[in-house]
Design a protein around this motif. Structure first.
Motif, PDB file in Angstrom:
ATOM      1  N   HIS A  68      35.972  42.145  37.022  1.00 41.36           N
ATOM      2  CA  HIS A  68      36.903  42.031  38.278  1.00 41.36           C
ATOM      3  C   HIS A  68      36.906  43.263  39.256  1.00 41.36           C
ATOM      4  CE1 HIS A  68      40.063  40.826  40.774  1.00 41.36           C
ATOM      5  NE2 HIS A  68      40.981  41.508  40.448  1.00 41.36           N
ATOM      6  N   CYS A  72      35.382  43.306  43.006  1.00 37.28           N
ATOM      7  CA  CYS A  72      36.176  43.883  44.212  1.00 37.28           C
ATOM      8  C   CYS A  72      35.730  44.743  44.748  1.00 37.28           C
ATOM      9  CB  CYS A  72      37.762  44.122  43.547  1.00 37.28           C
ATOM     10  SG  CYS A  72      38.601  42.790  43.024  1.00 37.28           S
ATOM     11  N   CYS A  77      36.744  41.245  46.787  1.00 36.93           N
ATOM     12  CA  CYS A  77      36.930  40.422  45.670  1.00 36.93           C
ATOM     13  C   CYS A  77      36.718  39.041  45.977  1.00 36.93           C
ATOM     14  CB  CYS A  77      38.482  40.317  45.192  1.00 36.93           C
ATOM     15  SG  CYS A  77      39.434  41.859  44.976  1.00 36.93           S
ATOM     16  N   ASP A 124      39.154  34.035  42.231  1.00 37.53           N
ATOM     17  CA  ASP A 124      40.219  33.774  41.813  1.00 37.53           C
ATOM     18  C   ASP A 124      40.451  33.840  40.369  1.00 37.53           C
ATOM     19  OD1 ASP A 124      41.898  34.259  44.095  1.00 37.53           O
ATOM     20  OD2 ASP A 124      42.089  31.953  44.369  1.00 37.53           O
ATOM     21  N   ALA A 127      39.876  37.070  38.805  1.00 39.64           N
ATOM     22  CA  ALA A 127      41.304  37.859  38.953  1.00 39.64           C
ATOM     23  C   ALA A 127      42.347  37.344  37.964  1.00 39.64           C
ATOM     24  CB  ALA A 127      41.979  37.818  40.334  1.00 39.64           C
ATOM     25  N   VAL A 144      49.537  37.292  39.455  1.00 40.28           N
ATOM     26  CA  VAL A 144      48.162  37.312  40.363  1.00 40.28           C
ATOM     27  C   VAL A 144      48.276  36.716  41.573  1.00 40.28           C
ATOM     28  CG1 VAL A 144      45.826  36.963  40.122  1.00 40.28           C
ATOM     29  CG2 VAL A 144      46.965  37.457  37.902  1.00 40.28           C
ATOM     30  N   GLY A 311      43.100  43.883  43.555  1.00 43.12           N
ATOM     31  CA  GLY A 311      42.791  42.483  43.615  1.00 43.12           C
ATOM     32  C   GLY A 311      42.848  42.134  45.237  1.00 43.12           C
TER      33      GLY A 311
END
Ligand code: HEM
Ligand SMILES: *[C@@H]1O[C@H](CO)[C@@H](O)[C@H](O)[C@H]1NC(C)=O
Ligand SMILES: *[C@@H]1O[C@H](CO)[C@@H](O)[C@H](O)[C@H]1NC(C)=O
Ligand SMILES: *[C@@H]1O[C@H](CO)[C@@H](O)[C@H](O)[C@H]1NC(C)=O
Length: 332
Positions: A68, A72, A77, A124, A127, A144, A311
Protein backbone atom coordinates in the motif's frame (compact mmCIF):
# COMPACT_ATOMS: atom_id res chain seq x y z
CA UNK A 1 -35.81 47.26 0.13
CA UNK A 2 -34.23 49.19 -2.65
CA UNK A 3 -33.73 47.63 -5.97
CA UNK A 4 -29.99 47.57 -5.58
CA UNK A 5 -30.16 45.82 -2.22
CA UNK A 6 -32.43 43.13 -3.74
CA UNK A 7 -29.92 42.64 -6.52
CA UNK A 8 -27.20 42.51 -3.93
CA UNK A 9 -28.93 39.86 -1.80
CA UNK A 10 -29.76 37.80 -4.91
CA UNK A 11 -26.18 37.97 -6.02
CA UNK A 12 -25.14 37.16 -2.52
CA UNK A 13 -27.32 34.02 -2.28
CA UNK A 14 -26.14 32.92 -5.68
CA UNK A 15 -22.56 33.30 -4.52
CA UNK A 16 -23.33 31.34 -1.36
CA UNK A 17 -24.91 28.53 -3.38
CA UNK A 18 -21.90 28.41 -5.69
CA UNK A 19 -19.61 28.38 -2.69
CA UNK A 20 -21.37 25.40 -1.09
CA UNK A 21 -21.55 23.58 -4.40
CA UNK A 22 -17.81 24.04 -4.76
CA UNK A 23 -17.29 22.71 -1.24
CA UNK A 24 -19.33 19.63 -2.14
CA UNK A 25 -17.25 19.01 -5.25
CA UNK A 26 -14.03 19.50 -3.30
CA UNK A 27 -15.27 17.08 -0.64
CA UNK A 28 -16.63 14.55 -3.14
CA UNK A 29 -13.60 12.56 -2.15
CA UNK A 30 -13.00 9.40 -0.22
CA UNK A 31 -15.47 8.28 2.44
CA UNK A 32 -15.87 5.28 4.72
CA UNK A 33 -19.31 4.20 3.42
CA UNK A 34 -18.53 4.41 -0.29
CA UNK A 35 -19.51 0.77 -0.97
CA UNK A 36 -22.30 0.52 1.61
CA UNK A 37 -24.96 0.02 -1.05
CA UNK A 38 -22.90 -1.58 -3.82
CA UNK A 39 -20.78 -4.04 -1.83
CA UNK A 40 -22.03 -4.25 1.74
CA UNK A 41 -19.85 -7.24 2.70
CA UNK A 42 -16.63 -5.80 1.30
CA UNK A 43 -14.86 -5.30 4.63
CA UNK A 44 -15.81 -8.78 5.84
CA UNK A 45 -14.54 -10.38 2.64
CA UNK A 46 -11.19 -8.61 2.70
CA UNK A 47 -10.71 -9.32 6.40
CA UNK A 48 -11.44 -13.01 5.87
CA UNK A 49 -8.97 -13.28 2.97
CA UNK A 50 -6.19 -11.39 4.78
CA UNK A 51 -6.75 -13.56 7.83
CA UNK A 52 -6.43 -16.70 5.74
CA UNK A 53 -3.26 -15.47 4.00
CA UNK A 54 -1.66 -14.59 7.33
CA UNK A 55 -2.55 -17.98 8.73
CA UNK A 56 -0.46 -19.52 5.96
CA UNK A 57 2.40 -17.03 6.40
CA UNK A 58 2.48 -14.39 9.11
CA UNK A 59 4.92 -12.23 7.16
CA UNK A 60 2.22 -11.56 4.58
CA UNK A 61 0.82 -8.86 6.90
CA UNK A 62 4.05 -6.91 6.53
CA UNK A 63 4.21 -7.50 2.80
CA UNK A 64 0.67 -6.20 2.23
CA UNK A 65 1.25 -3.12 4.37
CA UNK A 66 4.35 -2.31 2.34
CA UNK A 67 2.49 -2.71 -0.97
CA UNK A 68 0.00 0.00 0.00
CA UNK A 69 2.88 2.35 0.85
CA UNK A 70 4.67 1.60 -2.43
CA UNK A 71 1.44 2.11 -4.34
CA UNK A 72 0.56 5.44 -2.75
CA UNK A 73 3.99 7.05 -3.22
CA UNK A 74 3.88 6.56 -7.00
CA UNK A 75 1.13 8.41 -8.91
CA UNK A 76 -1.00 8.29 -5.75
CA UNK A 77 -2.97 5.36 -4.30
CA UNK A 78 -4.21 4.04 -7.64
CA UNK A 79 -3.01 0.40 -7.66
CA UNK A 80 -0.48 1.33 -10.36
CA UNK A 81 1.98 -0.92 -8.50
CA UNK A 82 -0.14 -3.97 -9.30
CA UNK A 83 -0.02 -3.64 -13.09
CA UNK A 84 1.90 -6.23 -15.09
CA UNK A 85 2.96 -3.94 -17.95
CA UNK A 86 6.17 -2.99 -19.74
CA UNK A 87 6.81 0.06 -17.59
CA UNK A 88 5.83 -1.87 -14.43
CA UNK A 89 6.59 -0.48 -10.99
CA UNK A 90 7.22 -4.07 -9.91
CA UNK A 91 10.48 -3.98 -11.87
CA UNK A 92 11.68 -0.73 -10.27
CA UNK A 93 14.67 -1.07 -7.93
CA UNK A 94 12.77 -0.76 -4.62
CA UNK A 95 10.29 -3.47 -5.69
CA UNK A 96 12.23 -5.94 -7.82
CA UNK A 97 12.67 -9.26 -5.98
CA UNK A 98 11.31 -7.49 -2.95
CA UNK A 99 7.66 -6.43 -3.19
CA UNK A 100 5.49 -9.45 -2.48
CA UNK A 101 1.87 -10.37 -1.84
CA UNK A 102 0.50 -9.90 -5.36
CA UNK A 103 -1.06 -13.38 -5.43
CA UNK A 104 -2.88 -12.61 -2.18
CA UNK A 105 -4.33 -9.46 -3.72
CA UNK A 106 -5.50 -11.51 -6.71
CA UNK A 107 -7.27 -13.84 -4.32
CA UNK A 108 -8.94 -11.01 -2.40
CA UNK A 109 -9.98 -9.31 -5.64
CA UNK A 110 -11.55 -12.49 -6.97
CA UNK A 111 -13.55 -13.03 -3.76
CA UNK A 112 -14.71 -9.43 -3.91
CA UNK A 113 -15.64 -9.78 -7.59
CA UNK A 114 -17.74 -12.88 -6.79
CA UNK A 115 -19.76 -10.90 -4.27
CA UNK A 116 -20.04 -7.61 -6.16
CA UNK A 117 -18.68 -7.60 -9.65
CA UNK A 118 -17.04 -4.54 -11.18
CA UNK A 119 -17.55 -2.06 -8.36
CA UNK A 120 -14.59 -2.18 -5.97
CA UNK A 121 -11.21 -0.79 -7.04
CA UNK A 122 -7.93 -2.63 -6.49
CA UNK A 123 -6.58 0.55 -4.87
CA UNK A 124 -9.32 0.38 -2.21
CA UNK A 125 -8.79 -3.35 -1.67
CA UNK A 126 -5.11 -2.64 -1.04
CA UNK A 127 -5.93 0.12 1.46
CA UNK A 128 -8.28 -2.19 3.38
CA UNK A 129 -5.82 -5.11 3.27
CA UNK A 130 -3.08 -2.87 4.72
CA UNK A 131 -5.32 -1.81 7.59
CA UNK A 132 -6.39 -5.41 8.26
CA UNK A 133 -2.75 -6.52 8.22
CA UNK A 134 -1.93 -4.06 10.99
CA UNK A 135 -4.98 -5.03 13.03
CA UNK A 136 -4.32 -8.76 12.67
CA UNK A 137 -0.70 -8.19 13.74
CA UNK A 138 -1.89 -6.72 17.03
CA UNK A 139 -1.80 -3.06 16.01
CA UNK A 140 -4.49 -0.45 16.08
CA UNK A 141 -7.46 -0.07 13.75
CA UNK A 142 -8.70 2.91 11.77
CA UNK A 143 -11.57 3.65 9.43
CA UNK A 144 -10.39 3.25 5.84
CA UNK A 145 -11.60 5.96 3.50
CA UNK A 146 -12.84 4.49 0.22
CA UNK A 147 -13.79 5.50 -3.30
CA UNK A 148 -10.39 5.41 -5.01
CA UNK A 149 -10.34 4.31 -8.63
CA UNK A 150 -7.61 2.39 -10.41
CA UNK A 151 -5.01 4.06 -12.56
CA UNK A 152 -4.47 3.27 -16.23
CA UNK A 153 -0.67 3.44 -16.22
CA UNK A 154 2.29 2.33 -14.15
CA UNK A 155 5.31 4.56 -13.63
CA UNK A 156 8.62 2.77 -13.22
CA UNK A 157 10.63 6.01 -13.20
CA UNK A 158 8.23 7.38 -10.63
CA UNK A 159 8.85 4.33 -8.44
CA UNK A 160 12.62 4.59 -8.81
CA UNK A 161 12.62 8.30 -8.00
CA UNK A 162 9.76 8.62 -5.54
CA UNK A 163 10.26 5.71 -3.18
CA UNK A 164 12.77 6.26 -0.38
CA UNK A 165 15.91 4.11 -0.28
CA UNK A 166 17.53 2.72 2.88
CA UNK A 167 20.82 4.36 1.84
CA UNK A 168 19.52 7.92 1.71
CA UNK A 169 20.04 10.72 4.21
CA UNK A 170 17.28 11.79 6.54
CA UNK A 171 16.88 15.06 4.68
CA UNK A 172 16.33 13.28 1.39
CA UNK A 173 13.82 10.88 2.95
CA UNK A 174 11.93 13.75 4.57
CA UNK A 175 11.82 15.58 1.25
CA UNK A 176 10.45 12.50 -0.56
CA UNK A 177 7.63 12.31 1.99
CA UNK A 178 7.07 16.06 1.64
CA UNK A 179 6.69 15.63 -2.12
CA UNK A 180 3.56 13.55 -1.51
CA UNK A 181 2.26 15.83 1.24
CA UNK A 182 3.56 13.95 4.29
CA UNK A 183 5.43 15.67 7.11
CA UNK A 184 8.18 14.74 9.57
CA UNK A 185 5.72 13.20 12.01
CA UNK A 186 4.43 10.98 9.20
CA UNK A 187 8.00 9.94 8.36
CA UNK A 188 8.62 8.77 11.91
CA UNK A 189 5.24 7.21 12.68
CA UNK A 190 5.06 5.40 9.32
CA UNK A 191 8.63 4.15 9.67
CA UNK A 192 7.19 2.35 12.68
CA UNK A 193 5.68 0.02 10.06
CA UNK A 194 9.10 -1.59 10.31
CA UNK A 195 7.95 -3.18 13.55
CA UNK A 196 6.86 -6.14 11.39
CA UNK A 197 8.44 -7.96 8.48
CA UNK A 198 11.87 -8.78 7.15
CA UNK A 199 14.63 -7.18 5.13
CA UNK A 200 17.28 -8.76 2.93
CA UNK A 201 20.98 -8.44 3.75
CA UNK A 202 21.47 -6.41 0.58
CA UNK A 203 19.40 -3.59 2.10
CA UNK A 204 21.60 -3.12 5.19
CA UNK A 205 24.91 -4.98 4.62
CA UNK A 206 26.56 -1.66 3.71
CA UNK A 207 26.56 -1.00 7.47
CA UNK A 208 28.29 -4.20 8.54
CA UNK A 209 31.94 -4.11 7.42
CA UNK A 210 33.08 -0.98 5.64
CA UNK A 211 30.45 1.67 6.21
CA UNK A 212 30.71 4.67 3.87
CA UNK A 213 34.38 3.91 3.21
CA UNK A 214 35.36 4.28 6.88
CA UNK A 215 36.89 0.79 6.99
CA UNK A 216 34.65 0.01 9.98
CA UNK A 217 31.01 -0.95 10.59
CA UNK A 218 28.37 1.71 11.21
CA UNK A 219 29.22 2.91 14.71
CA UNK A 220 25.55 3.49 15.52
CA UNK A 221 24.80 -0.26 15.20
CA UNK A 222 24.66 -2.11 18.52
CA UNK A 223 27.61 -4.50 18.91
CA UNK A 224 25.62 -7.66 19.70
CA UNK A 225 23.30 -7.10 16.77
CA UNK A 226 26.27 -6.26 14.53
CA UNK A 227 27.88 -9.62 15.24
CA UNK A 228 24.65 -11.48 14.48
CA UNK A 229 24.13 -9.60 11.24
CA UNK A 230 27.74 -10.11 10.13
CA UNK A 231 27.22 -13.83 10.52
CA UNK A 232 23.91 -13.71 8.67
CA UNK A 233 25.29 -11.55 5.87
CA UNK A 234 28.88 -12.58 5.08
CA UNK A 235 30.79 -10.53 2.50
CA UNK A 236 30.87 -13.64 0.33
CA UNK A 237 27.07 -14.08 0.43
CA UNK A 238 24.56 -13.06 -2.22
CA UNK A 239 22.66 -10.72 0.08
CA UNK A 240 19.41 -12.68 -0.05
CA UNK A 241 19.26 -13.84 3.57
CA UNK A 242 16.67 -12.01 5.62
CA UNK A 243 16.61 -10.50 9.09
CA UNK A 244 13.56 -9.34 11.07
CA UNK A 245 13.22 -5.59 11.48
CA UNK A 246 12.20 -6.02 15.12
CA UNK A 247 14.18 -8.77 16.78
CA UNK A 248 11.99 -8.71 19.90
CA UNK A 249 8.71 -9.37 18.14
CA UNK A 250 9.00 -9.76 14.38
CA UNK A 251 5.27 -10.40 13.85
CA UNK A 252 3.78 -8.11 16.45
CA UNK A 253 2.74 -4.57 15.59
CA UNK A 254 4.06 -2.72 18.62
CA UNK A 255 6.38 0.18 19.49
CA UNK A 256 9.50 -1.97 19.95
CA UNK A 257 10.82 -0.55 16.68
CA UNK A 258 11.39 2.76 18.48
CA UNK A 259 12.87 1.15 21.59
CA UNK A 260 15.26 -0.67 19.27
CA UNK A 261 16.41 2.59 17.69
CA UNK A 262 17.35 3.92 21.11
CA UNK A 263 19.47 0.80 21.65
CA UNK A 264 21.20 1.06 18.27
CA UNK A 265 19.14 -1.81 16.95
CA UNK A 266 17.57 -0.27 13.90
CA UNK A 267 18.07 -2.61 10.95
CA UNK A 268 18.33 -0.26 7.96
CA UNK A 269 20.48 2.83 7.84
CA UNK A 270 17.25 4.75 7.16
CA UNK A 271 15.79 3.40 10.41
CA UNK A 272 18.70 4.22 12.68
CA UNK A 273 19.22 7.78 11.35
CA UNK A 274 15.78 8.73 12.71
CA UNK A 275 17.44 8.58 16.12
CA UNK A 276 21.22 8.72 15.65
CA UNK A 277 21.99 11.20 12.89
CA UNK A 278 22.76 14.86 13.50
CA UNK A 279 19.76 15.64 11.32
CA UNK A 280 17.57 13.66 13.76
CA UNK A 281 18.01 16.47 16.27
CA UNK A 282 17.46 19.39 13.91
CA UNK A 283 14.48 17.80 12.14
CA UNK A 284 12.91 16.63 15.40
CA UNK A 285 12.73 12.94 14.44
CA UNK A 286 14.82 12.02 17.49
CA UNK A 287 12.32 13.48 19.94
CA UNK A 288 9.47 11.72 18.10
CA UNK A 289 11.35 8.40 18.39
CA UNK A 290 11.73 9.00 22.12
CA UNK A 291 8.01 9.81 22.50
CA UNK A 292 6.87 6.74 20.56
CA UNK A 293 9.30 4.47 22.39
CA UNK A 294 7.79 5.36 25.74
CA UNK A 295 4.18 5.81 24.66
CA UNK A 296 2.76 2.97 22.65
CA UNK A 297 -0.72 4.49 22.48
CA UNK A 298 0.66 7.69 21.01
CA UNK A 299 2.55 5.72 18.36
CA UNK A 300 -0.46 3.61 17.39
CA UNK A 301 -2.74 6.61 17.17
CA UNK A 302 -0.26 8.70 15.15
CA UNK A 303 0.42 5.70 12.91
CA UNK A 304 -3.29 5.36 12.19
CA UNK A 305 -3.59 9.08 11.40
CA UNK A 306 -0.58 8.94 9.10
CA UNK A 307 -1.94 5.87 7.30
CA UNK A 308 -5.16 7.73 6.55
CA UNK A 309 -3.07 10.65 5.26
CA UNK A 310 -0.93 8.34 3.14
CA UNK A 311 -4.08 6.65 1.80
CA UNK A 312 -5.27 10.07 0.67
CA UNK A 313 -2.34 10.75 -1.66
CA UNK A 314 -3.77 11.87 -5.03
CA UNK A 315 -6.62 9.37 -5.29
CA UNK A 316 -8.46 9.06 -8.60
CA UNK A 317 -12.14 9.74 -7.96
CA UNK A 318 -15.34 10.38 -9.86
CA UNK A 319 -14.90 9.14 -13.41
CA UNK A 320 -11.09 9.26 -13.47
CA UNK A 321 -9.34 5.94 -14.07
CA UNK A 322 -11.47 2.82 -13.87
CA UNK A 323 -12.50 -0.12 -11.71
CA UNK A 324 -10.15 -2.83 -12.88
CA UNK A 325 -11.57 -6.31 -13.36
CA UNK A 326 -8.14 -7.88 -12.81
CA UNK A 327 -5.71 -5.99 -10.58
CA UNK A 328 -2.82 -6.85 -12.91
CA UNK A 329 -4.36 -5.46 -16.10
CA UNK A 330 -6.18 -2.38 -17.30
CA UNK A 331 -9.61 -3.21 -18.70
CA UNK A 332 -9.52 -3.62 -22.46
C1 HEM B 1 11.10 5.77 5.47
C2 HEM B 1 11.51 5.24 4.35
C3 HEM B 1 11.49 3.76 4.11
C4 HEM B 1 12.51 3.04 3.59
C5 HEM B 1 13.88 3.55 3.16
C6 HEM B 1 12.08 1.66 3.56
C7 HEM B 1 12.84 0.62 3.07
C8 HEM B 1 12.51 -0.71 3.19
C9 HEM B 1 13.36 -1.80 2.79
C10 HEM B 1 14.74 -1.66 2.15
C11 HEM B 1 12.72 -2.95 3.10
C12 HEM B 1 13.24 -4.37 2.90
C13 HEM B 1 12.94 -4.85 1.50
C14 HEM B 1 13.60 -6.17 1.18
O1 HEM B 1 14.53 -6.58 1.87
O2 HEM B 1 13.16 -6.82 0.22
C15 HEM B 1 11.45 -2.59 3.68
C16 HEM B 1 10.52 -3.48 4.13
C17 HEM B 1 9.32 -3.13 4.70
N1 HEM B 1 8.79 -1.84 4.75
FE1 HEM B 1 9.81 -0.14 4.44
N2 HEM B 1 10.81 1.58 4.05
C18 HEM B 1 10.40 2.84 4.39
C19 HEM B 1 9.15 3.19 4.86
C20 HEM B 1 8.13 2.30 5.07
C21 HEM B 1 6.76 2.68 5.34
C22 HEM B 1 6.23 4.10 5.34
C23 HEM B 1 6.06 1.52 5.54
C24 HEM B 1 4.60 1.33 5.83
C25 HEM B 1 3.90 2.12 6.59
C26 HEM B 1 7.00 0.44 5.39
C27 HEM B 1 6.69 -0.89 5.56
C28 HEM B 1 7.58 -1.92 5.35
C29 HEM B 1 7.31 -3.29 5.73
C30 HEM B 1 6.09 -3.77 6.49
C31 HEM B 1 8.39 -4.06 5.30
C32 HEM B 1 8.58 -5.58 5.42
C33 HEM B 1 7.98 -6.25 4.19
C34 HEM B 1 8.06 -7.76 4.20
O3 HEM B 1 8.50 -8.37 5.16
O4 HEM B 1 7.65 -8.33 3.17
N3 HEM B 1 8.23 0.95 5.08
N4 HEM B 1 11.34 -1.21 3.72
C1 LIG C 1 5.89 9.43 -13.34
O1 LIG C 1 6.41 9.98 -12.15
C2 LIG C 1 7.13 11.17 -12.35
C3 LIG C 1 7.69 11.57 -11.00
O2 LIG C 1 8.83 10.82 -10.71
C4 LIG C 1 6.24 12.24 -12.91
O3 LIG C 1 6.96 13.43 -13.14
C5 LIG C 1 5.62 11.76 -14.21
O4 LIG C 1 4.68 12.67 -14.65
C6 LIG C 1 4.94 10.40 -14.01
N1 LIG C 1 4.51 9.87 -15.29
C7 LIG C 1 3.29 9.40 -15.52
C8 LIG C 1 3.05 8.82 -16.87
O5 LIG C 1 2.41 9.43 -14.69
C1 LIG D 1 36.61 0.65 2.58
O1 LIG D 1 36.09 1.28 1.42
C2 LIG D 1 36.92 2.31 0.93
C3 LIG D 1 36.19 3.04 -0.18
O2 LIG D 1 35.35 2.18 -0.87
C4 LIG D 1 38.23 1.70 0.47
O3 LIG D 1 39.08 2.71 -0.04
C5 LIG D 1 38.89 1.01 1.67
O4 LIG D 1 40.09 0.35 1.24
C6 LIG D 1 37.97 0.02 2.32
N1 LIG D 1 38.55 -0.45 3.56
C7 LIG D 1 38.61 -1.73 3.89
C8 LIG D 1 39.22 -2.06 5.21
O5 LIG D 1 38.18 -2.62 3.17
C1 LIG E 1 23.05 -2.49 23.00
O1 LIG E 1 21.88 -3.19 23.41
C2 LIG E 1 21.79 -3.43 24.79
C3 LIG E 1 20.49 -4.17 25.03
O2 LIG E 1 20.44 -5.35 24.28
C4 LIG E 1 21.78 -2.15 25.58
O3 LIG E 1 21.78 -2.44 26.96
C5 LIG E 1 22.97 -1.32 25.21
O4 LIG E 1 22.87 -0.06 25.83
C6 LIG E 1 23.04 -1.13 23.69
N1 LIG E 1 24.23 -0.38 23.33
C7 LIG E 1 24.17 0.82 22.77
C8 LIG E 1 25.47 1.43 22.40
O5 LIG E 1 23.13 1.39 22.52
Amino acid sequence: MTRSSITFSRRYSLLMIMFFALCLVAKAQLRTDFYQATCPDLLKIVRREVQSAIKTEMRMAASLLRLHFHDCFVNGCDASLLLDVTDSEKAAAPNLNSARGFEVLDRIKSSVESACSGVVSCADILAIAARDSVVLSGGTSWKVLLGRRDGLVANQTGANNGLPSPFETLDVIISKFATVGLDVKDVVSLSGGHTIGLAKCSTFSNRLFNFSGTGSPDSTLNQSMLTDLQNLCPLTGDGSNTAPFDRNSADLFDNHYFQNLINGKGLLGSDQILFSSDAAVTTNTKSLVLSYSSNSRLFLSDFADSMVKMGNISPLTGSAGEIRKNCRLVNS
